[in-house]
Design a protein around this motif. Structure first.
Motif, PDB file in Angstrom:
ATOM      1  N   THR A 165      -4.282  10.009   4.930  1.00 11.21           N
ATOM      2  CA  THR A 165      -3.942   8.995   5.191  1.00 11.21           C
ATOM      3  C   THR A 165      -3.605   8.795   6.975  1.00 11.21           C
ATOM      4  N   ALA A 205       0.948   4.024  -2.959  1.00 14.49           N
ATOM      5  CA  ALA A 205       0.717   5.519  -2.545  1.00 14.49           C
ATOM      6  C   ALA A 205       2.021   6.443  -3.193  1.00 14.49           C
ATOM      7  N   LEU A 230       6.185   5.065   3.924  1.00 18.36           N
ATOM      8  CA  LEU A 230       5.495   6.026   3.276  1.00 18.36           C
ATOM      9  C   LEU A 230       5.947   7.269   3.601  1.00 18.36           C
ATOM     10  N   ALA A 285       2.017  10.628  -3.782  1.00 17.11           N
ATOM     11  CA  ALA A 285       1.546  11.005  -2.591  1.00 17.11           C
ATOM     12  C   ALA A 285       1.732  12.393  -2.471  1.00 17.11           C
ATOM     13  N   VAL A 293       0.967  -1.229   0.091  1.00 14.91           N
ATOM     14  CA  VAL A 293       0.020  -0.093   0.196  1.00 14.91           C
ATOM     15  C   VAL A 293       0.921   1.372  -0.030  1.00 14.91           C
ATOM     16  N   ALA A 294       1.902   1.269   0.666  1.00 14.17           N
ATOM     17  CA  ALA A 294       2.901   2.300   0.810  1.00 14.17           C
ATOM     18  C   ALA A 294       3.667   2.463  -0.484  1.00 14.17           C
ATOM     19  N   GLY A 308       1.677   6.380  -7.040  1.00  8.55           N
ATOM     20  CA  GLY A 308       0.364   7.283  -7.105  1.00  8.55           C
ATOM     21  C   GLY A 308       0.624   8.715  -7.126  1.00  8.55           C
ATOM     22  N   GLY A 339      -2.972  13.675   0.137  1.00  6.24           N
ATOM     23  CA  GLY A 339      -2.997  12.635   0.327  1.00  6.24           C
ATOM     24  C   GLY A 339      -2.569  11.929   1.795  1.00  6.24           C
ATOM     25  N   VAL A 340      -1.123  12.500   2.020  1.00  2.00           N
ATOM     26  CA  VAL A 340      -0.594  11.893   3.122  1.00  2.00           C
ATOM     27  C   VAL A 340      -1.340  12.487   4.431  1.00  2.00           C
ATOM     28  N   LEU A 371       3.112   0.557   6.658  1.00  4.16           N
ATOM     29  CA  LEU A 371       2.506   1.718   5.610  1.00  4.16           C
ATOM     30  C   LEU A 371       3.217   2.952   5.863  1.00  4.16           C
ATOM     31  N   SER A 380     -12.111   5.307   4.467  1.00  4.89           N
ATOM     32  CA  SER A 380     -11.752   5.653   3.200  1.00  4.89           C
ATOM     33  C   SER A 380     -13.024   6.156   2.321  1.00  4.89           C
TER      34      SER A 380
END
Length: 185
Positions: A41, A28, A173, A33, A24-25, A31, A37-38, A169, A69
């Motif tokens: 999260t 992100a 991340l 980040a 997932v990290a 994608g 978004g951070v 995660l 989410s």
């Protein structure tokens, strides 16, 4: 066909939360980040702990990830910042927890954690995008420390697998975002 056998395979299967958190990290980071978004999260991660405490069910933290989410994205469709949406939902969770008779120490601890991390990510959202991104990423790494503390001390409040997932995660991340931010373009 190769199959997994022996103690090494068992240990690998036991670490599935770490593998999922790292994936997932990575998703992100790939994608792109950004600050929002951070920050989201961090808010969603902290809200999972409140949900588990409110319902007195450690596994609820896992169930809360998709719920939070969807609510965060849904709030975005209504032009409400996902962090604000998450904060409003946490307020409802606290009321539900109090009405259900949830453990006051657990609910207080998790609510205080959410408020602490929440205040910092709100500040991050008010800063310039670059500075806000750094603050949000540092907050995510700090939430990873919160995750480790729960993994070691509060296994009765939050599922250990969820805390392990969150460590895998949050820390990678947050650190990846900091490295990418600091890297020359």
């Amino acid at each position: 066909m190769t199959t997994l056998h022996g103690p090494g395979a068992s240990a690998l299967l036991h670490r599935w939360p770490t593998a999922v958190g790292l994936l997932v990290a990575l998703a992100a980071v790939l994608g792109g980040a950004d600050r929002d978004g951070v920050a989201t999260t961090v808010a969603v991660a902290a809200s999972c702990y409140v949900a588990a405490a409110a319902f007195s069910l450690p596994w609820m933290a896992w169930a809360w990830i998709p719920i939070a989410s969807v609510l965060a994205v849904g709030g975005g469709f209504l032009r409400v910042d996902p962090v604000v949406t998450t904060g409003a939902v946490v307020a409802v969770l606290v009321v539900v927890g109090l009405l259900r008779g949830a453990s006051r120490p657990a609910l207080t601890l998790e609510t205080a954690g959410f408020l602490g991390y929440g205040v910092v990510v709100v500040v991050a959202l008010l800063l310039s995008p670059g500075v806000g991104l750094v603050l949000a990423a540092l907050t995510l790494v700090a939430h990873g420390v919160w995750d480790v503390w729960h993994l070691r001390r509060h296994r009765d409040t939050v599922s250990p697998s969820l805390a392990e997932f969150c460590v895998a995660l949050d820390v990678p991340l947050g650190l990846a975002v900091l490295v990418l931010w600091a890297a020359p373009m």
